[in-house]
Design a protein around this motif. Structure first.
Motif, PDB file in Angstrom:
ATOM      1  N   VAL A 109      -6.635 -42.017 -29.152  1.00 24.66           N
ATOM      2  CA  VAL A 109      -5.348 -41.346 -29.341  1.00 24.66           C
ATOM      3  C   VAL A 109      -4.205 -42.338 -29.088  1.00 24.66           C
ATOM      4  CG1 VAL A 109      -4.793 -40.316 -27.092  1.00 24.66           C
ATOM      5  CG2 VAL A 109      -4.338 -39.030 -29.159  1.00 24.66           C
ATOM      6  N   LEU A 111      -4.239 -45.457 -30.052  1.00 22.40           N
ATOM      7  CA  LEU A 111      -4.076 -46.176 -31.317  1.00 22.40           C
ATOM      8  C   LEU A 111      -3.239 -45.333 -32.277  1.00 22.40           C
ATOM      9  CD1 LEU A 111      -4.591 -48.437 -33.305  1.00 22.40           C
ATOM     10  CD2 LEU A 111      -6.936 -47.647 -33.578  1.00 22.40           C
ATOM     11  N   VAL A 112      -3.515 -44.036 -32.309  1.00 22.72           N
ATOM     12  CA  VAL A 112      -2.711 -43.131 -33.142  1.00 22.72           C
ATOM     13  C   VAL A 112      -1.256 -43.126 -32.674  1.00 22.72           C
ATOM     14  CG1 VAL A 112      -2.342 -40.716 -33.792  1.00 22.72           C
ATOM     15  CG2 VAL A 112      -4.679 -41.658 -33.744  1.00 22.72           C
ATOM     16  N   LYS A 113      -1.049 -43.086 -31.354  1.00 27.13           N
ATOM     17  CA  LYS A 113       0.313 -43.040 -30.811  1.00 27.13           C
ATOM     18  C   LYS A 113       1.059 -44.354 -31.080  1.00 27.13           C
ATOM     19  CE  LYS A 113       0.064 -38.882 -29.126  1.00 27.13           C
ATOM     20  NZ  LYS A 113       0.932 -37.786 -29.576  1.00 27.13           N
TER      21      LYS A 113
END
Lengths: 326, 326
Positions: A109, A111-113
């Motif tokens: 998450v 990496l997504v953020k």
């Protein structure tokens, strides 16, 4: 207050007030935790300074600065799982404090953020930022895989090692500087020079880390001396020693004995291998290689058409990070 | 050749020719491997059809279609590590075929490649795509964490369960449809209707999966019947049974005995728990809930101002996926 301190405060404030999400807490607490452990924040601060080279109001660069720092910390969480590392900055690693599954998922998450943060940048140059970030993020993963491969691989060459550290650590500094330049309004040519500057500084930093692991005064360095030697980590020093020892059969045998021994006194091994390194003068080779890349970096920086005062500032910052060694 | 088959072929061709990278091979072979295991490709095909609702030339939607499929497969690799699953589509999972570290890292690079693919979309709507993709990707991680939390959590409510499956699986279908609509040129209002359609279809699909695990004819379903029962997986059926059993002390005790028993004949447990489900008629509740969400989905689709023939096509596709149950 000098400018570097100002930028550090600007970034620290942004990090401190940043919210990543709150539910489920198992997912988001590890992110707050690792982001609050500190660190030099070298990448985001270089990014802000790179922006300042072309545009004094650097606020527009904060999302990208947060993105690289979040990305970097994502890689730390996942690398620590893979390395089974118990500690990070003298605190428990995420997978030790929580568990491996939580460490995998909160890393994901993050990496997504990181992308989410980067996407807060102005649409006029977002595509350019994403291009360099996408390429860099994949390269960092490639570097980590090469690093893991090297653990069981014989005959790793110095060139392969430099390529590995370039991917694993150096390109992210290059990417940070290039993104800052793009946000500041730099042309692709100027931004690319900053990328090269950052990449070669990054290589120099990693070579310095290799040297410091063996030769730092312990208190200054903040971690146990000789950790790489104990782990048989294929650093520049070890690879160079293996190469040079080919002409010194006694040293070659001694080095191999230590590399293959399973029951040993750690201090004794560190001292013995260090003595072999000294005998072969690998520290001098490493320093030359480090200086070689640092010089390339500075030449790229010199070529950048931008404010001289900020170029000086950038050089001061990297210089200050290069002189940790005694 | 009907249109759905055409789109499937278009997408399969794109998947087949897609190169993710080649070195180090430990990083990229697992990606080729999992992407070639097949699957219904429901998300990318829905994305292409959603584009077709507004614009017949759907080629511009291929990067986004690849992105959602790569993202979905990234989640499968990491979920399989967390669940310690040995098999995926009857083949070894990535962490079993290679190892956990490789599974973590090749999953990471897949997430990067999903973004990279998405970023090949036209700059005129890239920000809109990234907005929905960023939010969705984080939600999918949140859903997976809730799912893991539920394993050890008592008193999981039906509402919490619906929320979990919404995050873990349904929003990605919503995101796929919305991205397709955006690429086709839909307004935010129309795109949002397709998001809602996809989200509620996704919830219905997951409820159907819960039902099929217990009630499917084994050959049709392709996996062992009762896997969820054996694992005490908190599905809609189990949660509803626990709720309803409060009024039936004998069934409540029997269910608890099976949930807490450690040594049992698997077939016997599946049959006994299925009998309790039958007694409490939880299958009917599940089917009602499923139909409820499917109806909401269809109502959203009806409201979409777009080509009726393609709306029919989309309904046919989802209908065909809803009738697997006997």
């Amino acid at each position: 207050l000098d400018k570097i301190t100002q930028y550090r405060q600007l970034f620290d404030e942004a990090i401190k007030t940043k919210k990543y999400g709150h539910s489920p807490k198992e997912l988001y607490q590890p992110i707050q935790y690792i982001m609050s452990l500190g660190g030099k924040r070298m990448r985001p601060i270089c990014l802000l300074i790179a922006c300042d080279l072309f545009e004094s109001d650097v606020k527009a660069a904060l999302p990208a600065a947060l993105a690289v720092e979040i990305f970097h910390n994502f890689t730390l969480i996942h690398d620590d799982i893979m390395d089974k590392a118990p500690l990070r900055r003298n605190k428990l690693t995420v997978h030790e404090k929580w568990n491996e599954n939580i460490a995998i998922l909160s890393g994901d998450v993050m990496l997504v953020k990181a992308y989410n943060e980067l996407c807060q940048s102005n649409a006029s140059y977002l595509s350019r930022l994403l291009n360099v970030f996408n390429e860099t993020a994949a390269q960092v993963c490639e570097g980590q895989q090469f690093d893991m491969n090297f653990e069981t691989q014989n005959n790793v060459s110095i060139n392969q090692y430099i390529e590995m550290i370039t991917l694993k650590t150096a390109v992210l500094l290059g990417c940070s500087l290039k993104m800052g330049a793009i946000i500041g309004g730099a042309t692709e040519t100027e931004a690319e020079k900053l990328y090269s500057f950052g990449k070669h500084v990054g290589i120099a930093f990693q070579l310095q880390d290799d040297i410091l692991d063996v030769y730092a005064e312990t208190e200054k360095f903040g971690k146990q001396r000789g950790g790489d030697i104990i782990a048989n980590k294929k650093t520049y020093l070890l690879l160079k020693a293996i190469e040079l020892a080919n002409d010194h059969v006694d040293l070659k045998n001694e080095l191999n004995t230590w590399l293959n021994s399973e029951n040993y006194n750690p201090e004794e091994k560190v001292n013995a291998v260090t003595a072999i390194y000294n005998n072969l003068e690998v520290k001098e080779y490493a320093k030359n290689e480090m200086q070689y890349h640092y010089n390339i970096a500075l030449n790229h920086l010199k070529e950048v058409k931008a404010k001289d005062s900020i170029k000086m500032l950038l050089m001061e910052l990297t210089d200050s990070l290069m002189v940790r060694e005694s």
